[in-house]
Design a protein around this motif. Structure first.
Motif, mmCIF file in Angstrom:
data_model
loop_
_atom_site.group_PDB
_atom_site.id
_atom_site.type_symbol
_atom_site.label_atom_id
_atom_site.label_comp_id
_atom_site.label_asym_id
_atom_site.label_seq_id
_atom_site.Cartn_x
_atom_site.Cartn_y
_atom_site.Cartn_z
ATOM 1 N N ALA A 144 7.908 4.857 8.546
ATOM 2 C CA ALA A 144 8.129 4.423 9.935
ATOM 3 C C ALA A 144 7.885 5.573 10.898
ATOM 4 O O ALA A 144 7.268 5.405 11.948
ATOM 5 C CB ALA A 144 9.555 3.901 10.090
ATOM 6 N N ARG A 145 8.362 6.758 10.521
ATOM 7 C CA ARG A 145 8.199 7.905 11.419
ATOM 8 C C ARG A 145 6.728 8.283 11.532
ATOM 9 O O ARG A 145 6.231 8.630 12.607
ATOM 10 C CB ARG A 145 9.017 9.083 10.891
ATOM 11 N N ARG A 146 6.047 8.193 10.396
ATOM 12 C CA ARG A 146 4.614 8.522 10.401
ATOM 13 C C ARG A 146 3.849 7.545 11.308
ATOM 14 O O ARG A 146 2.998 7.941 12.084
ATOM 15 C CB ARG A 146 4.060 8.430 8.972
ATOM 16 N N GLU A 147 4.218 6.298 11.168
ATOM 17 C CA GLU A 147 3.545 5.285 11.992
ATOM 18 C C GLU A 147 3.798 5.549 13.471
ATOM 19 O O GLU A 147 2.896 5.479 14.292
ATOM 20 C CB GLU A 147 4.068 3.888 11.647
ATOM 21 N N VAL B 88 -9.085 2.308 17.019
ATOM 22 C CA VAL B 88 -8.423 1.043 16.685
ATOM 23 C C VAL B 88 -9.393 0.131 15.938
ATOM 24 O O VAL B 88 -9.068 -0.436 14.890
ATOM 25 C CB VAL B 88 -7.883 0.354 17.961
ATOM 26 N N LEU B 89 -10.597 0.016 16.475
ATOM 27 C CA LEU B 89 -11.554 -0.917 15.853
ATOM 28 C C LEU B 89 -12.054 -0.399 14.501
ATOM 29 O O LEU B 89 -12.160 -1.155 13.540
ATOM 30 C CB LEU B 89 -12.743 -1.152 16.785
ATOM 31 N N ALA C 123 -7.312 13.916 5.865
ATOM 32 C CA ALA C 123 -5.867 13.672 6.034
ATOM 33 C C ALA C 123 -5.627 12.639 7.137
ATOM 34 O O ALA C 123 -4.792 11.739 6.992
ATOM 35 C CB ALA C 123 -5.162 14.978 6.379
ATOM 36 N N LEU C 124 -6.385 12.782 8.193
ATOM 37 C CA LEU C 124 -6.248 11.841 9.307
ATOM 38 C C LEU C 124 -6.599 10.430 8.862
ATOM 39 O O LEU C 124 -5.910 9.453 9.188
ATOM 40 C CB LEU C 124 -7.163 12.276 10.460
ATOM 41 N N ALA D 103 -2.750 4.389 6.270
ATOM 42 C CA ALA D 103 -1.372 4.098 5.866
ATOM 43 C C ALA D 103 -0.598 3.316 6.929
ATOM 44 O O ALA D 103 0.491 2.824 6.660
ATOM 45 C CB ALA D 103 -0.642 5.405 5.563
ATOM 46 N N LEU D 104 -1.162 3.248 8.128
ATOM 47 C CA LEU D 104 -0.456 2.498 9.172
ATOM 48 C C LEU D 104 -0.362 1.032 8.769
ATOM 49 O O LEU D 104 -1.346 0.412 8.422
ATOM 50 C CB LEU D 104 -1.216 2.574 10.504
ATOM 51 N N GLY D 105 0.817 0.500 8.824
ATOM 52 C CA GLY D 105 0.981 -0.905 8.445
ATOM 53 C C GLY D 105 0.420 -1.822 9.517
ATOM 54 O O GLY D 105 0.175 -1.405 10.640
#
Lengths: 182, 266
Positions: A113-116, A135-136, B44-45, B51-53
Protein backbone atom coordinates in the motif's frame (compact mmCIF):
# COMPACT_ATOMS: atom_id res chain seq x y z
CA UNK A 1 -35.95 9.02 -13.87
CA UNK A 2 -36.36 5.52 -15.14
CA UNK A 3 -33.38 3.47 -16.18
CA UNK A 4 -35.30 1.15 -18.45
CA UNK A 5 -36.16 3.52 -21.24
CA UNK A 6 -34.39 3.43 -24.57
CA UNK A 7 -33.49 7.07 -24.79
CA UNK A 8 -29.71 7.22 -24.91
CA UNK A 9 -28.77 9.34 -27.85
CA UNK A 10 -27.13 7.53 -30.71
CA UNK A 11 -27.18 4.03 -29.23
CA UNK A 12 -29.80 1.57 -28.12
CA UNK A 13 -30.11 0.70 -24.45
CA UNK A 14 -28.40 -2.63 -25.09
CA UNK A 15 -25.50 -1.02 -26.95
CA UNK A 16 -25.16 1.61 -24.23
CA UNK A 17 -24.99 -1.12 -21.59
CA UNK A 18 -22.28 -2.98 -23.47
CA UNK A 19 -20.34 0.20 -24.17
CA UNK A 20 -20.44 1.23 -20.53
CA UNK A 21 -19.49 -2.22 -19.33
CA UNK A 22 -16.56 -2.41 -21.75
CA UNK A 23 -15.02 0.93 -20.93
CA UNK A 24 -15.93 1.89 -17.38
CA UNK A 25 -12.96 0.12 -15.75
CA UNK A 26 -10.17 1.41 -18.04
CA UNK A 27 -11.66 4.91 -18.10
CA UNK A 28 -11.85 4.96 -14.30
CA UNK A 29 -8.30 3.65 -13.91
CA UNK A 30 -6.90 6.24 -16.29
CA UNK A 31 -8.85 9.05 -14.62
CA UNK A 32 -7.77 7.94 -11.16
CA UNK A 33 -4.11 7.68 -12.13
CA UNK A 34 -4.18 10.94 -13.99
CA UNK A 35 -6.07 12.96 -11.39
CA UNK A 36 -5.15 11.16 -8.18
CA UNK A 37 -8.61 11.77 -6.76
CA UNK A 38 -11.26 9.06 -6.57
CA UNK A 39 -14.23 11.44 -6.57
CA UNK A 40 -12.97 13.37 -9.55
CA UNK A 41 -12.21 10.10 -11.32
CA UNK A 42 -15.79 8.94 -10.76
CA UNK A 43 -17.16 12.17 -12.20
CA UNK A 44 -14.88 11.92 -15.20
CA UNK A 45 -15.88 8.30 -15.75
CA UNK A 46 -19.52 9.28 -15.77
CA UNK A 47 -18.95 12.15 -18.19
CA UNK A 48 -16.73 10.17 -20.51
CA UNK A 49 -19.13 7.24 -20.70
CA UNK A 50 -22.01 9.58 -21.50
CA UNK A 51 -19.91 11.11 -24.26
CA UNK A 52 -19.02 7.64 -25.56
CA UNK A 53 -22.71 6.77 -25.80
CA UNK A 54 -23.53 10.06 -27.50
CA UNK A 55 -20.77 9.88 -30.07
CA UNK A 56 -20.53 6.15 -30.68
CA UNK A 57 -22.54 6.48 -33.86
CA UNK A 58 -19.95 8.88 -35.30
CA UNK A 59 -17.08 6.42 -34.86
CA UNK A 60 -16.00 5.17 -38.25
CA UNK A 61 -16.40 1.44 -38.87
CA UNK A 62 -13.15 -0.36 -38.24
CA UNK A 63 -11.86 2.35 -35.89
CA UNK A 64 -10.16 1.37 -32.66
CA UNK A 65 -12.91 1.82 -30.10
CA UNK A 66 -10.49 1.41 -27.20
CA UNK A 67 -8.20 4.16 -28.51
CA UNK A 68 -11.23 6.39 -28.97
CA UNK A 69 -12.36 5.79 -25.38
CA UNK A 70 -8.88 6.40 -23.97
CA UNK A 71 -8.59 9.51 -26.07
CA UNK A 72 -11.80 11.01 -24.69
CA UNK A 73 -10.78 10.12 -21.14
CA UNK A 74 -7.29 11.60 -21.51
CA UNK A 75 -8.64 14.79 -23.05
CA UNK A 76 -11.14 15.23 -20.23
CA UNK A 77 -8.38 14.70 -17.66
CA UNK A 78 -6.18 17.25 -19.44
CA UNK A 79 -9.00 19.80 -19.26
CA UNK A 80 -9.35 19.22 -15.54
CA UNK A 81 -5.61 19.35 -14.93
CA UNK A 82 -5.39 22.60 -16.86
CA UNK A 83 -8.02 24.11 -14.61
CA UNK A 84 -6.21 22.99 -11.44
CA UNK A 85 -3.21 24.52 -9.85
CA UNK A 86 -1.35 21.28 -9.46
CA UNK A 87 1.68 21.04 -7.29
CA UNK A 88 4.74 20.35 -9.42
CA UNK A 89 8.05 19.23 -8.09
CA UNK A 90 11.14 21.18 -9.08
CA UNK A 91 13.09 18.33 -10.60
CA UNK A 92 16.80 18.08 -10.22
CA UNK A 93 18.81 17.99 -13.45
CA UNK A 94 18.84 14.51 -14.88
CA UNK A 95 22.62 14.24 -14.62
CA UNK A 96 22.38 14.39 -10.84
CA UNK A 97 20.71 11.00 -10.96
CA UNK A 98 23.77 9.24 -12.21
CA UNK A 99 25.16 7.12 -9.45
CA UNK A 100 21.79 7.10 -7.63
CA UNK A 101 19.34 4.28 -7.74
CA UNK A 102 15.89 3.53 -6.49
CA UNK A 103 17.17 1.30 -3.74
CA UNK A 104 15.03 -1.72 -4.44
CA UNK A 105 16.30 -3.46 -1.33
CA UNK A 106 14.76 -0.77 0.87
CA UNK A 107 11.60 -0.91 -1.19
CA UNK A 108 11.16 -4.54 -0.35
CA UNK A 109 10.65 -3.53 3.22
CA UNK A 110 7.80 -1.24 2.25
CA UNK A 111 4.35 -2.69 2.25
CA UNK A 112 2.42 -2.76 -0.97
CA UNK A 113 0.00 0.00 0.00
CA UNK A 114 2.79 2.40 0.88
CA UNK A 115 4.61 1.62 -2.33
CA UNK A 116 1.49 2.24 -4.33
CA UNK A 117 0.84 5.50 -2.56
CA UNK A 118 4.41 6.59 -3.12
CA UNK A 119 4.26 5.92 -6.85
CA UNK A 120 0.80 7.44 -7.18
CA UNK A 121 1.96 10.58 -5.40
CA UNK A 122 5.07 10.73 -7.55
CA UNK A 123 2.90 10.46 -10.67
CA UNK A 124 0.87 13.45 -9.51
CA UNK A 125 4.01 15.55 -9.41
CA UNK A 126 4.81 14.96 -13.06
CA UNK A 127 3.56 17.13 -15.92
CA UNK A 128 0.34 15.77 -17.42
CA UNK A 129 2.08 14.93 -20.70
CA UNK A 130 4.47 12.60 -18.84
CA UNK A 131 1.79 11.20 -16.59
CA UNK A 132 -0.44 10.18 -19.48
CA UNK A 133 2.25 8.21 -21.30
CA UNK A 134 3.20 6.39 -18.08
CA UNK A 135 -0.44 5.63 -17.29
CA UNK A 136 -1.17 4.30 -20.76
CA UNK A 137 2.09 2.42 -21.27
CA UNK A 138 3.17 1.18 -17.86
CA UNK A 139 -0.10 0.97 -15.96
CA UNK A 140 -2.57 0.16 -18.72
CA UNK A 141 -0.06 -1.81 -20.81
CA UNK A 142 -1.24 -0.24 -24.04
CA UNK A 143 0.77 -0.85 -27.23
CA UNK A 144 2.63 2.08 -28.72
CA UNK A 145 0.55 1.99 -31.90
CA UNK A 146 -2.66 2.61 -29.98
CA UNK A 147 -0.98 5.25 -27.80
CA UNK A 148 0.08 7.12 -30.94
CA UNK A 149 -3.57 7.28 -31.95
CA UNK A 150 -4.75 8.34 -28.50
CA UNK A 151 -2.11 11.02 -27.99
CA UNK A 152 -1.73 12.07 -31.63
CA UNK A 153 2.03 11.58 -31.56
CA UNK A 154 4.44 9.88 -33.92
CA UNK A 155 5.96 6.67 -32.56
CA UNK A 156 9.42 8.26 -32.41
CA UNK A 157 8.18 11.23 -30.42
CA UNK A 158 6.08 9.02 -28.21
CA UNK A 159 9.02 6.77 -27.33
CA UNK A 160 11.21 9.77 -26.60
CA UNK A 161 8.50 11.09 -24.30
CA UNK A 162 8.24 7.71 -22.55
CA UNK A 163 11.98 7.84 -21.87
CA UNK A 164 11.73 11.36 -20.45
CA UNK A 165 8.66 10.51 -18.40
CA UNK A 166 10.25 7.43 -16.86
CA UNK A 167 13.42 9.30 -16.01
CA UNK A 168 11.36 12.11 -14.50
CA UNK A 169 9.41 9.62 -12.38
CA UNK A 170 12.66 8.02 -11.27
CA UNK A 171 13.91 11.45 -10.23
CA UNK A 172 10.80 12.13 -8.20
CA UNK A 173 11.07 8.78 -6.44
CA UNK A 174 14.75 9.31 -5.70
CA UNK A 175 13.97 12.76 -4.31
CA UNK A 176 11.20 11.33 -2.13
CA UNK A 177 13.44 8.55 -0.86
CA UNK A 178 16.04 11.15 0.03
CA UNK A 179 13.40 13.15 1.93
CA UNK A 180 12.31 10.03 3.80
CA UNK A 181 15.85 9.39 4.91
CA UNK A 182 16.32 12.86 6.34
CA UNK B 1 25.08 8.47 -21.54
CA UNK B 2 23.69 9.29 -24.92
CA UNK B 3 20.22 9.20 -26.43
CA UNK B 4 20.88 5.86 -28.14
CA UNK B 5 21.67 4.29 -24.77
CA UNK B 6 18.44 5.61 -23.32
CA UNK B 7 16.42 4.29 -26.26
CA UNK B 8 18.03 0.83 -25.91
CA UNK B 9 17.22 0.80 -22.20
CA UNK B 10 13.61 1.79 -22.96
CA UNK B 11 13.36 -0.97 -25.56
CA UNK B 12 14.80 -3.49 -23.10
CA UNK B 13 12.33 -2.48 -20.37
CA UNK B 14 9.46 -2.59 -22.87
CA UNK B 15 10.53 -6.08 -23.99
CA UNK B 16 11.25 -4.89 -27.52
CA UNK B 17 14.99 -5.60 -27.56
CA UNK B 18 16.08 -8.89 -29.16
CA UNK B 19 17.83 -11.23 -26.76
CA UNK B 20 21.27 -10.75 -28.34
CA UNK B 21 20.97 -6.96 -28.19
CA UNK B 22 19.82 -7.16 -24.58
CA UNK B 23 22.84 -9.26 -23.69
CA UNK B 24 25.12 -6.79 -25.47
CA UNK B 25 23.56 -3.89 -23.54
CA UNK B 26 24.10 -5.66 -20.23
CA UNK B 27 27.71 -6.40 -21.18
CA UNK B 28 28.21 -2.74 -22.00
CA UNK B 29 26.61 -1.75 -18.71
CA UNK B 30 29.07 -3.97 -16.86
CA UNK B 31 31.84 -1.72 -18.16
CA UNK B 32 30.00 1.60 -17.81
CA UNK B 33 28.80 2.45 -14.28
CA UNK B 34 26.51 5.29 -15.44
CA UNK B 35 24.81 3.01 -17.97
CA UNK B 36 24.51 0.29 -15.34
CA UNK B 37 22.92 2.72 -12.86
CA UNK B 38 20.38 3.93 -15.41
CA UNK B 39 19.55 0.39 -16.47
CA UNK B 40 19.11 -0.68 -12.85
CA UNK B 41 16.96 2.38 -12.11
CA UNK B 42 14.69 1.87 -15.11
CA UNK B 43 14.22 -1.82 -14.37
CA UNK B 44 13.42 -1.06 -10.75
CA UNK B 45 10.94 1.57 -11.83
CA UNK B 46 9.32 -0.84 -14.25
CA UNK B 47 8.89 -3.35 -11.44
CA UNK B 48 7.37 -0.70 -9.19
CA UNK B 49 4.85 0.28 -11.84
CA UNK B 50 3.99 -3.32 -12.61
CA UNK B 51 3.40 -3.94 -8.94
CA UNK B 52 0.77 -1.22 -8.71
CA UNK B 53 -2.56 -2.88 -8.18
CA UNK B 54 -5.56 -2.18 -10.31
CA UNK B 55 -7.96 0.09 -8.41
CA UNK B 56 -11.29 -1.49 -7.57
CA UNK B 57 -14.31 0.12 -9.18
CA UNK B 58 -16.56 1.85 -6.64
CA UNK B 59 -20.20 0.78 -6.44
CA UNK B 60 -21.23 4.11 -7.94
CA UNK B 61 -19.66 2.96 -11.19
CA UNK B 62 -21.76 -0.17 -11.61
CA UNK B 63 -23.23 -0.45 -15.10
CA UNK B 64 -26.76 0.18 -13.82
CA UNK B 65 -25.76 3.23 -11.79
CA UNK B 66 -23.78 4.70 -14.69
CA UNK B 67 -26.55 4.07 -17.19
CA UNK B 68 -29.19 5.45 -14.84
CA UNK B 69 -27.30 8.70 -14.34
CA UNK B 70 -26.42 8.94 -18.02
CA UNK B 71 -30.06 8.50 -18.99
CA UNK B 72 -31.19 11.07 -16.46
CA UNK B 73 -28.62 13.53 -17.78
CA UNK B 74 -29.65 12.87 -21.37
CA UNK B 75 -33.28 13.47 -20.36
CA UNK B 76 -32.43 16.75 -18.68
CA UNK B 77 -30.54 17.87 -21.76
CA UNK B 78 -33.47 16.94 -24.02
CA UNK B 79 -35.87 18.83 -21.76
CA UNK B 80 -33.59 21.86 -21.86
CA UNK B 81 -33.42 21.68 -25.65
CA UNK B 82 -37.22 21.34 -25.83
CA UNK B 83 -37.77 24.30 -23.54
CA UNK B 84 -35.26 26.34 -25.54
CA UNK B 85 -36.98 25.42 -28.81
CA UNK B 86 -33.91 23.56 -30.11
CA UNK B 87 -35.34 20.05 -30.29
CA UNK B 88 -36.17 18.63 -33.71
CA UNK B 89 -39.74 17.44 -34.37
CA UNK B 90 -38.92 13.73 -34.24
CA UNK B 91 -37.04 14.20 -30.98
CA UNK B 92 -39.98 16.19 -29.58
CA UNK B 93 -42.31 13.35 -30.47
CA UNK B 94 -40.01 10.85 -28.76
CA UNK B 95 -39.69 13.01 -25.66
CA UNK B 96 -43.42 13.55 -25.36
CA UNK B 97 -44.11 9.86 -25.94
CA UNK B 98 -41.65 8.98 -23.19
CA UNK B 99 -43.18 11.59 -20.90
CA UNK B 100 -46.60 10.00 -21.34
CA UNK B 101 -45.34 6.70 -19.98
CA UNK B 102 -42.83 7.95 -17.41
CA UNK B 103 -44.32 10.17 -14.76
CA UNK B 104 -40.97 11.40 -13.44
CA UNK B 105 -39.94 12.60 -16.87
CA UNK B 106 -43.34 14.20 -17.39
CA UNK B 107 -43.16 15.98 -14.01
CA UNK B 108 -39.73 17.37 -14.82
CA UNK B 109 -40.85 18.47 -18.26
CA UNK B 110 -43.90 20.27 -16.90
CA UNK B 111 -41.82 21.84 -14.13
CA UNK B 112 -39.31 23.22 -16.61
CA UNK B 113 -42.01 24.50 -18.96
CA UNK B 114 -43.78 26.21 -16.08
CA UNK B 115 -40.52 27.73 -14.93
CA UNK B 116 -39.79 29.01 -18.41
CA UNK B 117 -43.23 30.55 -18.69
CA UNK B 118 -42.91 32.18 -15.29
CA UNK B 119 -39.57 33.67 -16.28
CA UNK B 120 -40.89 34.75 -19.67
CA UNK B 121 -43.83 36.54 -18.07
CA UNK B 122 -41.77 38.54 -15.58
CA UNK B 123 -42.14 42.25 -16.25
CA UNK B 124 -39.06 43.84 -17.69
CA UNK B 125 -37.56 46.38 -15.37
CA UNK B 126 -38.33 49.97 -16.35
CA UNK B 127 -35.41 52.10 -17.32
CA UNK B 128 -34.55 54.51 -14.53
CA UNK B 129 -36.44 57.78 -14.83
CA UNK B 130 -34.03 60.56 -15.69
CA UNK B 131 -34.32 63.54 -13.43
CA UNK B 132 -36.27 66.14 -15.42
CA UNK B 133 -34.15 69.04 -16.54
CA UNK B 134 -35.53 72.01 -18.48
CA UNK B 135 -33.25 71.38 -21.47
CA UNK B 136 -34.02 67.62 -21.56
CA UNK B 137 -37.75 68.24 -21.34
CA UNK B 138 -37.81 70.77 -24.16
CA UNK B 139 -35.98 68.22 -26.32
CA UNK B 140 -38.39 65.43 -25.38
CA UNK B 141 -41.71 67.28 -25.49
CA UNK B 142 -41.02 69.81 -28.21
CA UNK B 143 -41.34 73.53 -28.11
CA UNK B 144 -44.87 73.47 -26.70
CA UNK B 145 -43.63 71.79 -23.49
CA UNK B 146 -41.50 74.75 -22.72
CA UNK B 147 -44.38 76.43 -21.02
CA UNK B 148 -45.04 73.53 -18.60
CA UNK B 149 -44.28 73.91 -14.96
CA UNK B 150 -41.64 71.51 -13.67
CA UNK B 151 -44.05 69.13 -11.82
CA UNK B 152 -46.38 68.98 -14.81
CA UNK B 153 -43.50 68.31 -17.17
CA UNK B 154 -42.26 65.52 -14.91
CA UNK B 155 -45.73 63.96 -14.98
CA UNK B 156 -45.78 64.15 -18.77
CA UNK B 157 -42.45 62.38 -18.90
CA UNK B 158 -43.76 59.60 -16.65
CA UNK B 159 -46.67 59.05 -18.97
CA UNK B 160 -44.46 58.81 -22.01
CA UNK B 161 -42.32 56.19 -20.39
CA UNK B 162 -45.20 54.34 -18.82
CA UNK B 163 -46.99 53.95 -22.12
CA UNK B 164 -44.14 51.88 -23.51
CA UNK B 165 -43.66 49.54 -20.57
CA UNK B 166 -43.50 45.92 -21.61
CA UNK B 167 -45.39 43.72 -19.17
CA UNK B 168 -44.29 40.37 -20.49
CA UNK B 169 -41.17 39.63 -22.47
CA UNK B 170 -43.16 37.66 -24.97
CA UNK B 171 -45.68 40.33 -25.87
CA UNK B 172 -46.00 44.01 -25.06
CA UNK B 173 -49.10 45.04 -23.19
CA UNK B 174 -50.00 48.62 -22.38
CA UNK B 175 -49.67 49.36 -18.70
CA UNK B 176 -51.98 52.31 -18.86
CA UNK B 177 -55.56 51.89 -17.76
CA UNK B 178 -57.87 51.07 -20.65
CA UNK B 179 -61.30 52.66 -20.69
CA UNK B 180 -64.10 50.12 -20.19
CA UNK B 181 -65.68 50.95 -23.57
CA UNK B 182 -62.38 49.99 -25.31
CA UNK B 183 -62.50 46.42 -23.97
CA UNK B 184 -63.67 43.71 -26.33
CA UNK B 185 -65.43 40.61 -24.96
CA UNK B 186 -63.60 37.50 -26.14
CA UNK B 187 -64.97 34.02 -25.60
CA UNK B 188 -62.36 31.25 -25.31
CA UNK B 189 -63.75 27.83 -26.18
CA UNK B 190 -62.07 24.44 -26.30
CA UNK B 191 -63.26 20.86 -26.55
CA UNK B 192 -61.50 19.10 -23.71
CA UNK B 193 -63.52 15.91 -23.19
CA UNK B 194 -63.39 14.68 -19.63
CA UNK B 195 -60.69 17.10 -18.47
CA UNK B 196 -60.72 18.21 -14.83
CA UNK B 197 -59.08 21.62 -15.15
CA UNK B 198 -58.91 23.94 -18.11
CA UNK B 199 -57.59 27.47 -18.21
CA UNK B 200 -56.16 29.93 -20.67
CA UNK B 201 -52.79 31.62 -20.21
CA UNK B 202 -51.87 34.54 -22.35
CA UNK B 203 -50.18 37.83 -22.80
CA UNK B 204 -53.23 39.50 -21.22
CA UNK B 205 -52.90 37.66 -17.87
CA UNK B 206 -49.11 37.47 -17.65
CA UNK B 207 -49.19 33.88 -18.85
CA UNK B 208 -50.80 32.73 -15.64
CA UNK B 209 -52.46 29.31 -15.92
CA UNK B 210 -54.61 30.09 -12.90
CA UNK B 211 -55.88 33.60 -13.58
CA UNK B 212 -58.42 32.69 -16.27
CA UNK B 213 -60.10 29.30 -15.68
CA UNK B 214 -62.57 27.92 -18.23
CA UNK B 215 -65.84 26.38 -17.07
CA UNK B 216 -67.42 23.20 -18.48
CA UNK B 217 -70.62 23.95 -20.39
CA UNK B 218 -71.51 20.40 -21.42
CA UNK B 219 -70.50 17.86 -24.06
CA UNK B 220 -66.84 18.33 -23.19
CA UNK B 221 -66.87 22.01 -24.11
CA UNK B 222 -65.13 24.47 -21.79
CA UNK B 223 -65.34 28.20 -22.09
CA UNK B 224 -64.56 31.56 -20.50
CA UNK B 225 -65.29 35.11 -21.56
CA UNK B 226 -62.73 37.80 -20.94
CA UNK B 227 -62.80 41.48 -21.82
CA UNK B 228 -59.55 42.41 -23.50
CA UNK B 229 -58.11 45.67 -24.78
CA UNK B 230 -57.76 46.11 -28.52
CA UNK B 231 -54.54 44.98 -30.11
CA UNK B 232 -52.69 41.71 -30.49
CA UNK B 233 -52.94 38.97 -27.89
CA UNK B 234 -51.34 35.56 -27.63
CA UNK B 235 -52.59 32.63 -25.61
CA UNK B 236 -52.46 28.89 -25.05
CA UNK B 237 -54.80 26.58 -23.18
CA UNK B 238 -53.79 24.55 -20.16
CA UNK B 239 -55.67 21.25 -19.99
CA UNK B 240 -55.07 19.12 -16.89
CA UNK B 241 -51.57 20.46 -16.49
CA UNK B 242 -50.61 20.19 -20.17
CA UNK B 243 -50.20 23.03 -22.62
CA UNK B 244 -52.64 22.75 -25.47
CA UNK B 245 -52.47 25.11 -28.46
CA UNK B 246 -55.88 26.32 -29.67
CA UNK B 247 -56.72 24.03 -32.62
CA UNK B 248 -59.17 26.61 -33.98
CA UNK B 249 -56.94 29.66 -33.71
CA UNK B 250 -56.72 31.88 -36.78
CA UNK B 251 -52.94 32.04 -36.39
CA UNK B 252 -50.39 29.96 -34.45
CA UNK B 253 -46.80 30.96 -33.77
CA UNK B 254 -43.98 28.97 -32.09
CA UNK B 255 -43.46 30.04 -28.51
CA UNK B 256 -39.78 29.09 -28.47
CA UNK B 257 -40.50 26.36 -25.94
CA UNK B 258 -41.75 23.69 -28.29
CA UNK B 259 -45.41 24.75 -28.19
CA UNK B 260 -47.54 26.98 -30.39
CA UNK B 261 -49.25 30.12 -29.16
CA UNK B 262 -52.45 31.31 -30.75
CA UNK B 263 -52.53 34.91 -31.94
CA UNK B 264 -55.64 37.08 -32.14
CA UNK B 265 -56.05 40.65 -33.30
CA UNK B 266 -58.84 42.68 -31.72
Amino acid sequence: MSTTRVTMEGVSAEEARELVDRHRAPVYRVALRMLGDAHEAEDVTQEVLLQLCRTRASLKPGSDEGAWAYSIAINRCRDILRSHRHKMLALAPIEELDGEDLRPTQDLALDQARRERQVQEALQLLPASYREVLVLRDLEGQPYRRMCEVLKLSETNLKARVIRARRALARVLVAENAEDEQ
Amino acid sequence: MNRAHLERIRALVDGELPEADAAALRLEAARDPALAAELRRQEALHQKLLALGSPALPASLSVDALLGRALARADHERIRAYVDGELKPDAIAELLANARTHSNLDRELQRQLALRRTLASLPQPRPPMPKPQPGWLSLLLGRRALGLSLPAAAAAGLLLFGAGTVVGRRSPTPATTVAEQDLVPVRFVILAGDAQNVSVAGSFNRWSDKATPLAPVGDGVWEATVRLPRGEHRYIFRVDGRWQPDPLAPQLVPDGMGNMDAVIQL
